[in-house]
Design a protein around this motif. Sequence first.
Motif, PDB file in Angstrom:
ATOM      1  N   LEU A  25       0.792  -1.214   0.000  1.00  0.00           N
ATOM      2  CA  LEU A  25       0.000   0.000   0.000  1.00  0.00           C
ATOM      3  C   LEU A  25       0.838   1.284   0.000  1.00  0.00           C
ATOM      4  O   LEU A  25       0.302   2.392  -0.098  1.00  0.00           O
ATOM      5  CB  LEU A  25      -0.974  -0.016   1.172  1.00  0.00           C
ATOM      6  CG  LEU A  25      -2.057  -1.109   1.073  1.00  0.00           C
ATOM      7  CD1 LEU A  25      -2.893  -1.187   2.333  1.00  0.00           C
ATOM      8  CD2 LEU A  25      -2.933  -0.890  -0.164  1.00  0.00           C
ATOM      9  N   GLN A  26       2.172   1.129   0.096  1.00  0.00           N
ATOM     10  CA  GLN A  26       3.068   2.276  -0.104  1.00  0.00           C
ATOM     11  C   GLN A  26       3.284   2.585  -1.581  1.00  0.00           C
ATOM     12  O   GLN A  26       3.844   3.625  -1.919  1.00  0.00           O
ATOM     13  CB  GLN A  26       4.434   1.997   0.545  1.00  0.00           C
ATOM     14  CG  GLN A  26       4.445   1.802   2.031  1.00  0.00           C
ATOM     15  CD  GLN A  26       5.830   1.455   2.532  1.00  0.00           C
ATOM     16  OE1 GLN A  26       6.826   2.035   2.100  1.00  0.00           O
ATOM     17  NE2 GLN A  26       5.910   0.491   3.432  1.00  0.00           N
ATOM     18  N   HIS A  27       2.879   1.649  -2.452  1.00  0.00           N
ATOM     19  CA  HIS A  27       3.246   1.743  -3.863  1.00  0.00           C
ATOM     20  C   HIS A  27       2.017   1.808  -4.767  1.00  0.00           C
ATOM     21  O   HIS A  27       1.009   1.140  -4.519  1.00  0.00           O
ATOM     22  CB  HIS A  27       4.101   0.539  -4.270  1.00  0.00           C
ATOM     23  CG  HIS A  27       5.398   0.455  -3.524  1.00  0.00           C
ATOM     24  ND1 HIS A  27       6.483   1.243  -3.839  1.00  0.00           N
ATOM     25  CD2 HIS A  27       5.757  -0.287  -2.454  1.00  0.00           C
ATOM     26  CE1 HIS A  27       7.469   0.972  -3.000  1.00  0.00           C
ATOM     27  NE2 HIS A  27       7.049   0.052  -2.139  1.00  0.00           N
ATOM     28  N   SER A  28       2.152   2.616  -5.789  1.00  0.00           N
ATOM     29  CA  SER A  28       1.105   2.708  -6.806  1.00  0.00           C
ATOM     30  C   SER A  28       1.742   3.014  -8.154  1.00  0.00           C
ATOM     31  O   SER A  28       2.884   3.485  -8.219  1.00  0.00           O
ATOM     32  CB  SER A  28       0.080   3.788  -6.438  1.00  0.00           C
ATOM     33  OG  SER A  28       0.719   5.067  -6.395  1.00  0.00           O
ATOM     34  N   ARG A  29       1.007   2.722  -9.213  1.00  0.00           N
ATOM     35  CA  ARG A  29       1.461   3.003 -10.577  1.00  0.00           C
ATOM     36  C   ARG A  29       0.644   4.160 -11.128  1.00  0.00           C
ATOM     37  O   ARG A  29      -0.551   4.275 -10.862  1.00  0.00           O
ATOM     38  CB  ARG A  29       1.241   1.797 -11.479  1.00  0.00           C
ATOM     39  CG  ARG A  29       2.114   0.601 -11.248  1.00  0.00           C
ATOM     40  CD  ARG A  29       1.760  -0.502 -12.239  1.00  0.00           C
ATOM     41  NE  ARG A  29       1.651   0.027 -13.596  1.00  0.00           N
ATOM     42  CZ  ARG A  29       0.488   0.295 -14.202  1.00  0.00           C
ATOM     43  NH1 ARG A  29      -0.654   0.089 -13.612  1.00  0.00           N
ATOM     44  NH2 ARG A  29       0.490   0.790 -15.438  1.00  0.00           N
TER      45      ARG A  29
END
Length: 427
Positions: A421-425
Amino acid sequence: MNAIRPEAMLEATRLTREGKLTEATAMLQRLLSGVAAPDAARAPSPDVNPADANHASRIIDIDPATGELLGATPPPPNAGSNDGHGDAATDDSPDRTPPRRRSMLHGFMDRLTQGDLTRDARVGSWGNPLREPAPLPDGAEFVHRSFRAPEGRLDYKLYIPARRADRPLPMLVMLHGCTQTPDDFAAGTRMNALAEEHGLLIVYPEQTKAANAQKCWNWFKPADQQRDQGEPALIAGLTQQVLRDLAADRGRVYVAGLSAGGAAAAIMAQAYPDIYAAVGVHSGLPCGAARDIPTAFAAMRQGAGVGLANGTSSRGGASLGRVPTIVFHADQDSTVHPRNGDLVVAQAGAIGGVTFETFTGQVPGGHAYSRTSHMTASGTTVLEHWLVHGAGHAWSGGSSRGSYTDPKGPDASREMLRFFLQHSRPH
């Protein structure tokens, strides 16, 4: 990974002790290649103690240097019955097994039945221990659906949380290990409960017995290691269908798996960095770790071959991009060598400008662990490696309601979701 079922193991033992070594070898080779044995071969011998059939499945022993099945020799040309299978000698066929190999096969089967090859601590029950599904929160759904594509069909379970924000939800694809089911995997990892806590969708694709007799993802087959082919294409297509159907957040889609599922998750990250924003590999292997059954078992026993650390698979397919990765592996895993966890990290980790930090800890009353984090200059963790000390081939911190779990480890499910949930595209 590929496991031999108890009744098949006992039948192979009976054939070995009766001197039918070619039949025993052929049966083991069928099972290792994911081909179901004929019905007659699956039935335990009448003189076998029924209590022995309760033994857990066993992982076959392989020569770590060559990948060769210990004690095995291919059946002689044209040997076999005329029943259409062509892989078992008739009762009056002469035994062509060399004396040394004959001795090795007898010794191997003895070790197999005595349990000497099962050193891993499997705290959860084996197989399908789930008795009753956990009750759902009011408003939540755990539904069965199917996906069809030119590559085939995948059934899956979909968890839709009761807690739904007025925005598209993130989504996690969970790939089970061999012999597991979506319900079993969900119970063992407790991901559905965490989905309620964090508000996200969970998708559990189910491998078919038609594709692999032990329901393993075929991570070791070249046709199932590439973008737009085989199982990767099926899993990616299923992911896209759920994204469309539920209007989920395309920028926050994640994939994780255990064992064979972990190896498949590593493949998905390499093949589809344009779909998955982060990946979790638990007790798995790097993309391109093997090309067939012998190299798969060699990789499992001693670690995948060199040439994987730079993000290029053993089949020469370059990675399309770097996907943030979290790895869990136990240092006493004798089913998938811990070196494979290192290689997953190396394959994912060629990112410039990172700093490293290692932290050690201890679960109260449980396992010690080491966690190494790779962080960018802005402080974002892009790679995380958890090594669980003293544990075996099992989902760390899982529930004993599922198989292949170790409740004494750090909570892999919670830590993976924190990382994801720290990462997104961008989308």
